[in-house]
Design a protein around this motif. Structure first.
Motif, PDB file in Angstrom:
ATOM      1  N   MET A 150      82.826  91.720 -51.522  1.00 55.64           N
ATOM      2  CA  MET A 150      82.402  90.472 -52.168  1.00 55.64           C
ATOM      3  C   MET A 150      83.244  89.302 -51.649  1.00 55.64           C
ATOM      4  SD  MET A 150      81.833  89.864 -56.231  1.00 55.64           S
ATOM      5  CE  MET A 150      83.433  89.164 -56.596  1.00 55.64           C
ATOM      6  N   SER A 151      82.599  88.159 -51.360  1.00 55.56           N
ATOM      7  CA  SER A 151      83.337  87.009 -50.846  1.00 55.56           C
ATOM      8  C   SER A 151      84.106  86.316 -51.966  1.00 55.56           C
ATOM      9  CB  SER A 151      82.366  85.998 -50.244  1.00 55.56           C
ATOM     10  OG  SER A 151      81.654  86.552 -49.186  1.00 55.56           O
ATOM     11  N   SER A 152      85.266  85.753 -51.615  1.00 52.71           N
ATOM     12  CA  SER A 152      86.011  84.956 -52.591  1.00 52.71           C
ATOM     13  C   SER A 152      85.368  83.579 -52.700  1.00 52.71           C
ATOM     14  CB  SER A 152      87.455  84.806 -52.134  1.00 52.71           C
ATOM     15  OG  SER A 152      87.508  83.947 -51.020  1.00 52.71           O
ATOM     16  N   ALA A 153      85.736  82.875 -53.760  1.00 42.20           N
ATOM     17  CA  ALA A 153      85.206  81.516 -53.938  1.00 42.20           C
ATOM     18  C   ALA A 153      85.620  80.628 -52.775  1.00 42.20           C
ATOM     19  CB  ALA A 153      85.696  80.952 -55.265  1.00 42.20           C
ATOM     20  N   ALA A 154      86.835  80.817 -52.261  1.00 42.69           N
ATOM     21  CA  ALA A 154      87.290  80.000 -51.126  1.00 42.69           C
ATOM     22  C   ALA A 154      86.430  80.268 -49.896  1.00 42.69           C
ATOM     23  CB  ALA A 154      88.762  80.288 -50.830  1.00 42.69           C
ATOM     24  N   ASP A 155      86.100  81.537 -49.646  1.00 36.41           N
ATOM     25  CA  ASP A 155      85.231  81.870 -48.502  1.00 36.41           C
ATOM     26  C   ASP A 155      83.859  81.220 -48.671  1.00 36.41           C
ATOM     27  OD1 ASP A 155      87.177  83.445 -47.373  1.00 36.41           O
ATOM     28  OD2 ASP A 155      86.413  85.306 -48.250  1.00 36.41           O
ATOM     29  N   LEU A 156      83.331  81.288 -49.891  1.00 31.09           N
ATOM     30  CA  LEU A 156      81.999  80.723 -50.139  1.00 31.09           C
ATOM     31  C   LEU A 156      82.019  79.203 -49.979  1.00 31.09           C
ATOM     32  CD1 LEU A 156      81.109  83.024 -53.141  1.00 31.09           C
ATOM     33  CD2 LEU A 156      79.885  82.936 -50.965  1.00 31.09           C
ATOM     34  N   LEU A 157      83.090  78.571 -50.450  1.00 30.49           N
ATOM     35  CA  LEU A 157      83.229  77.116 -50.278  1.00 30.49           C
ATOM     36  C   LEU A 157      83.246  76.760 -48.794  1.00 30.49           C
ATOM     37  CD1 LEU A 157      85.993  75.919 -52.759  1.00 30.49           C
ATOM     38  CD2 LEU A 157      83.726  74.918 -52.478  1.00 30.49           C
ATOM     39  N   ARG A 158      84.080  77.472 -48.034  1.00 34.81           N
ATOM     40  CA  ARG A 158      84.202  77.217 -46.594  1.00 34.81           C
ATOM     41  C   ARG A 158      82.846  77.364 -45.908  1.00 34.81           C
ATOM     42  NH1 ARG A 158      88.030  80.766 -46.138  1.00 34.81           N
ATOM     43  NH2 ARG A 158      89.951  79.688 -46.604  1.00 34.81           N
ATOM     44  N   ALA A 159      82.103  78.384 -46.297  1.00 31.32           N
ATOM     45  CA  ALA A 159      80.823  78.670 -45.636  1.00 31.32           C
ATOM     46  C   ALA A 159      79.734  77.676 -46.019  1.00 31.32           C
ATOM     47  CB  ALA A 159      80.380  80.086 -45.996  1.00 31.32           C
ATOM     48  N   LEU A 160      79.752  77.211 -47.258  1.00 31.71           N
ATOM     49  CA  LEU A 160      78.604  76.451 -47.764  1.00 31.71           C
ATOM     50  C   LEU A 160      78.790  74.932 -47.750  1.00 31.71           C
ATOM     51  CD1 LEU A 160      77.678  78.745 -50.805  1.00 31.71           C
ATOM     52  CD2 LEU A 160      76.373  78.445 -48.697  1.00 31.71           C
ATOM     53  N   MET A 161      80.036  74.436 -47.818  1.00 30.22           N
ATOM     54  CA  MET A 161      80.192  72.975 -47.907  1.00 30.22           C
ATOM     55  C   MET A 161      79.777  72.315 -46.596  1.00 30.22           C
ATOM     56  SD  MET A 161      84.241  72.202 -47.799  1.00 30.22           S
ATOM     57  CE  MET A 161      85.228  72.538 -46.354  1.00 30.22           C
ATOM     58  N   ARG A 162      79.345  71.067 -46.710  1.00 25.28           N
ATOM     59  CA  ARG A 162      78.874  70.324 -45.533  1.00 25.28           C
ATOM     60  C   ARG A 162      79.748  69.086 -45.342  1.00 25.28           C
ATOM     61  NH1 ARG A 162      77.211  74.291 -44.522  1.00 25.28           N
ATOM     62  NH2 ARG A 162      75.127  75.157 -44.603  1.00 25.28           N
ATOM     63  N   GLU A 163      80.038  68.756 -44.085  1.00 26.94           N
ATOM     64  CA  GLU A 163      80.871  67.590 -43.785  1.00 26.94           C
ATOM     65  C   GLU A 163      80.019  66.508 -43.140  1.00 26.94           C
ATOM     66  OE1 GLU A 163      84.148  69.047 -41.475  1.00 26.94           O
ATOM     67  OE2 GLU A 163      85.140  69.793 -43.292  1.00 26.94           O
ATOM     68  N   THR A 164      80.083  65.296 -43.700  1.00 26.12           N
ATOM     69  CA  THR A 164      79.289  64.173 -43.174  1.00 26.12           C
ATOM     70  C   THR A 164      80.233  63.038 -42.790  1.00 26.12           C
ATOM     71  OG1 THR A 164      77.485  64.753 -44.660  1.00 26.12           O
ATOM     72  CG2 THR A 164      77.426  62.552 -43.710  1.00 26.12           C
ATOM     73  N   PRO A 165      80.322  62.713 -41.488  1.00 25.24           N
ATOM     74  CA  PRO A 165      81.177  61.600 -41.072  1.00 25.24           C
ATOM     75  C   PRO A 165      80.627  60.261 -41.548  1.00 25.24           C
ATOM     76  CG  PRO A 165      80.438  62.909 -39.170  1.00 25.24           C
ATOM     77  CD  PRO A 165      79.632  63.349 -40.354  1.00 25.24           C
ATOM     78  N   ASP A 166      81.549  59.328 -41.792  1.00 26.88           N
ATOM     79  CA  ASP A 166      81.200  57.937 -42.108  1.00 26.88           C
ATOM     80  C   ASP A 166      80.296  57.806 -43.335  1.00 26.88           C
ATOM     81  OD1 ASP A 166      82.717  56.997 -39.918  1.00 26.88           O
ATOM     82  OD2 ASP A 166      81.066  57.516 -38.574  1.00 26.88           O
ATOM     83  N   PHE A 167      80.570  58.617 -44.353  1.00 24.81           N
ATOM     84  CA  PHE A 167      79.867  58.499 -45.634  1.00 24.81           C
ATOM     85  C   PHE A 167      80.903  58.569 -46.753  1.00 24.81           C
ATOM     86  CE2 PHE A 167      77.858  60.013 -49.467  1.00 24.81           C
ATOM     87  CZ  PHE A 167      76.692  59.283 -49.517  1.00 24.81           C
ATOM     88  N   PRO A 168      80.809  57.710 -47.773  1.00 23.72           N
ATOM     89  CA  PRO A 168      79.835  56.636 -47.995  1.00 23.72           C
ATOM     90  C   PRO A 168      80.163  55.352 -47.243  1.00 23.72           C
ATOM     91  CG  PRO A 168      81.336  56.747 -49.858  1.00 23.72           C
ATOM     92  CD  PRO A 168      81.734  57.853 -48.920  1.00 23.72           C
ATOM     93  N   GLU A 169      81.263  55.385 -46.430  1.00 21.65           N
ATOM     94  CA  GLU A 169      81.593  54.197 -45.639  1.00 21.65           C
ATOM     95  C   GLU A 169      82.272  54.660 -44.351  1.00 21.65           C
ATOM     96  OE1 GLU A 169      85.790  52.743 -47.586  1.00 21.65           O
ATOM     97  OE2 GLU A 169      83.954  52.173 -48.624  1.00 21.65           O
ATOM     98  N   PRO A 170      82.317  53.792 -43.319  1.00 21.27           N
ATOM     99  CA  PRO A 170      82.901  54.184 -42.039  1.00 21.27           C
ATOM    100  C   PRO A 170      84.333  54.699 -42.207  1.00 21.27           C
ATOM    101  CG  PRO A 170      81.785  52.073 -41.829  1.00 21.27           C
ATOM    102  CD  PRO A 170      81.777  52.417 -43.296  1.00 21.27           C
TER     103      PRO A 170
END
Ligand SMILES: O=P(O)(O)OC[C@H]1O[C@H](OP(=O)(O)OP(=O)(O)O)[C@H](O)[C@@H]1O
Ligand SMILES: Nc1ncnc2[nH]cnc12
Length: 173
Positions: free
Chosen positions: A1-21
């Motif tokens: 079973m994956s840990s919460a940290a593993d699931l966070l790492r796998a599922l979170m998304r990174e968006t540059p320059d949001f909500p501002e540059p």
């Protein structure tokens, strides 16, 4: 079973320059949308605190689903720490700065007796301004800070140093 940290790492998304540059925005909504990940995250956020808290405080807006999940899974109630103008009075207010601006948090302080032990929960710790303001509100209400838990700590923004309390982070990047 994956840990919460593993699931966070796998599922979170990174968006540059949001909500501002210049801001690299970490979006945890894919974690909230996954039932297994949400349950694992709620359990891991609360685990270090055992039975040492009476109620869970969520910080608007992204702390709300996490605090509600912990509250429901542990049979506790939940407090909403809201942005200004959203709660009917009487409210306590605190100004604060964050990575992309300034804001005001408010809390209705007449809901629970003095000495109630409050676990503060949010999704992201960045500069620490939001969590520090929530702590000031909890103390001003006459309640006891039982602990603070965040899903994701952005270490380079130095939030931990700004907050005068121990913080449990499920994942630090
Ligand atoms: O450590 P800090 O620098 O204070 O930043 C962290 C806060 O910033 C984000 O909230 P935001 O104010 O963007 O509000 P939202 O959850 O309503 O989108 C995040 O959800 C944290 O609450
Ligand atoms: N970079 C960031 N990503 C997501 N939430 C944040 N809150 C403050 N800074 C943030």
């Amino acid at each position: 079973m994956s840990s919460a940290a593993d699931l966070l790492r796998a599922l979170m998304r990174e968006t540059p320059d949001f909500p501002e540059p210049g801001v690299l925005f970490r979006d945890l909504t894919p974690v909230l949308a996954d039932g297994v990940a949400l349950a694992a995250l709620a359990d891991e956020l609360a685990a270090p605190f055992g039975d040492a808290y009476d109620v869970v405080a969520g910080l608007e807006a992204r702390g709300f689903p996490l605090a509600a999940a912990i509250a429901a899974r542990t049979g506790r109630g939940m407090l909403l720490v809201r942005k200004a103008g959203k709660l009917p009075g009487p409210v306590l207010s605190e100004d604060y700065g964050l990575e992309y601006g300034t804001d005001v948090l408010e809390l209705r302080a007449d809901l629970l007796p003095a000495g109630t032990r409050v676990l503060v929960v949010d999704d992201v710790l960045a500069t620490g301004g939001t969590v520090a303001a929530a702590h000031r509100l909890i103390r001003a209400a006459g309640w006891t800070l039982a602990g603070t838990a965040v899903a994701l700590e952005l270490a380079e923004l130095g939030g931990r140093a700004r907050v005068d309390a121990t913080i449990h982070a499920v994942l630090t990047v």
